[in-house]
Enzyme design. Structure first.
Site, PDB file in Angstrom:
ATOM      1  N   HIS A  18       0.966  -0.646   0.275  1.00 25.66           N
ATOM      2  CA  HIS A  18      -0.031   0.110   0.159  1.00 25.66           C
ATOM      3  C   HIS A  18       0.868   1.404  -0.229  1.00 25.66           C
ATOM      4  CE1 HIS A  18      -3.215  -2.531   2.456  1.00 25.66           C
ATOM      5  NE2 HIS A  18      -3.961  -2.202   1.048  1.00 25.66           N
ATOM      6  N   LYS A  42     -18.620  -5.560   7.389  1.00 23.14           N
ATOM      7  CA  LYS A  42     -17.418  -5.658   8.143  1.00 23.14           C
ATOM      8  C   LYS A  42     -16.244  -5.998   9.068  1.00 23.14           C
ATOM      9  CE  LYS A  42     -13.259  -6.539   5.096  1.00 23.14           C
ATOM     10  NZ  LYS A  42     -12.994  -5.751   3.793  1.00 23.14           N
ATOM     11  N   ARG A  91      -2.306  -6.432  -7.917  1.00 21.14           N
ATOM     12  CA  ARG A  91      -1.243  -7.262  -7.853  1.00 21.14           C
ATOM     13  C   ARG A  91      -1.209  -8.628  -8.755  1.00 21.14           C
ATOM     14  NH1 ARG A  91      -3.004  -8.044  -1.735  1.00 21.14           N
ATOM     15  NH2 ARG A  91      -4.560  -7.305  -2.868  1.00 21.14           N
ATOM     16  N   SER A 129      -2.336  -7.651   3.279  1.00 24.67           N
ATOM     17  CA  SER A 129      -3.551  -7.270   4.794  1.00 24.67           C
ATOM     18  C   SER A 129      -4.151  -8.904   5.577  1.00 24.67           C
ATOM     19  CB  SER A 129      -4.154  -6.442   4.985  1.00 24.67           C
ATOM     20  OG  SER A 129      -3.704  -5.377   4.389  1.00 24.67           O
TER      21      SER A 129
HETATM   22  P1  ADP Z   1     -10.073  -3.793   0.432  1.00 28.16           P
HETATM   23  O1  ADP Z   1     -10.687  -4.111   1.578  1.00 28.16           O
HETATM   24  O2  ADP Z   1     -10.616  -2.720  -0.482  1.00 28.16           O
HETATM   25  O3  ADP Z   1      -9.502  -4.524  -0.280  1.00 28.16           O
HETATM   26  P2  ADP Z   1      -7.389  -3.438   1.317  1.00 28.16           P
HETATM   27  O4  ADP Z   1      -6.321  -2.241   2.509  1.00 28.16           O
HETATM   28  O5  ADP Z   1      -6.707  -4.742   1.278  1.00 28.16           O
HETATM   29  O6  ADP Z   1      -8.753  -2.394   1.032  1.00 28.16           O
HETATM   30  O7  ADP Z   1      -6.798  -2.384   0.039  1.00 28.16           O
HETATM   31  C1  ADP Z   1      -7.007  -0.900  -0.732  1.00 28.16           C
HETATM   32  C2  ADP Z   1      -6.346  -1.360  -1.836  1.00 28.16           C
HETATM   33  O8  ADP Z   1      -4.673  -1.689  -1.918  1.00 28.16           O
HETATM   34  C3  ADP Z   1      -6.785  -2.159  -2.946  1.00 28.16           C
HETATM   35  O9  ADP Z   1      -6.837  -1.152  -4.195  1.00 28.16           O
HETATM   36  C4  ADP Z   1      -6.002  -3.449  -3.087  1.00 28.16           C
HETATM   37  O10 ADP Z   1      -5.897  -4.617  -4.339  1.00 28.16           O
HETATM   38  C5  ADP Z   1      -5.096  -2.529  -2.974  1.00 28.16           C
HETATM   39  N1  ADP Z   1      -3.354  -3.431  -2.489  1.00 28.16           N
HETATM   40  C6  ADP Z   1      -3.658  -4.880  -1.698  1.00 28.16           C
HETATM   41  N2  ADP Z   1      -2.298  -4.607  -1.418  1.00 28.16           N
HETATM   42  C7  ADP Z   1      -1.464  -3.925  -2.097  1.00 28.16           C
HETATM   43  C8  ADP Z   1      -0.113  -4.660  -2.174  1.00 28.16           C
HETATM   44  N3  ADP Z   1       0.819  -5.789  -1.465  1.00 28.16           N
HETATM   45  N4  ADP Z   1      -0.020  -4.245  -3.207  1.00 28.16           N
HETATM   46  C9  ADP Z   1      -0.501  -3.183  -3.838  1.00 28.16           C
HETATM   47  N5  ADP Z   1      -1.315  -2.840  -3.479  1.00 28.16           N
HETATM   48  C10 ADP Z   1      -2.639  -3.303  -2.852  1.00 28.16           C
END
Ligand code: ADP
Length: 152
Positions: A18, A42, A91, A129
């Protein structure tokens, strides 16, 4: 006109993946607003106050990056904050299918907002995550997956 992008997500917790997307995007946009969605259905693992605190800490030296929480639709938040862009990270092809669907739904809800995708840096493509939460729950060390300075 000022170019503002919203980066919506759960950030439960923020990962190096992120952080890398936000840092790269901060060079393209005037302002990035990282928006943690408060979702009534959620349940999160880490408290929302902690997640905001970590984001603020990671981007303390990025004056054009802010962190907020929100409820409701991301397109409504964009309208409220005058943001023309939604930022998302990709990803894998699984992310692509999921993101395509959300992006096209959002486009129908508000055709004036563009979703912009950043490909993950390859070294962070496996960071997820939900797996980090699982490792943390079971007492494993997650330090190498999250940005420096973040103490879960
Ligand atoms: P959500 O609950 O909306 O999926 P996340 O916090 O998991 O939210 O992710 C927010 C954004 O970051 C999403 O677009 C997700 O695809 C992206 N994302 C998650 N992990 C990574 C990563 N390792 N590298 C780049 N982008 C990521």
């Amino acid at each position: 006109m000022k170019k503002t992008a919203i980066f919506p997500g759960s950030f439960d917790p923020i990962t190096k993946g992120h952080a890398s997307v936000v840092k790269r995007a901060s060079e393209l946009f005037d302002e990035i607003i990282i928006a943690i969605g408060e979702n009534s259905t959620k349940k999160s693992y880490f408290p929302i106050e902690k997640r905001v605190e970590w984001l603020k800490k990671v981007f303390a030296n990025y004056p054009n990056v802010k962190a907020i929480t929100y409820t409701g639709l991301t397109v409504d938040l964009c309208r409220k904050l005058n943001a023309g862009y939604i930022l998302r990270g990709l990803r894998t092809s699984i992310d692509f299918e999921y993101e395509r669907c959300i992006g096209q739904m959002n486009k129908e809800l508000n055709p004036g907002i563009e979703t912009i995708f950043f490909l993950t840096d390859p070294e962070y493509a496996h960071l997820n995550s939900s797996i980090i939460r699982e490792i943390h729950k079971n007492g494993g060390d997650v330090g190498k997956f999250i940005p420096e300075g973040v103490e879960l």
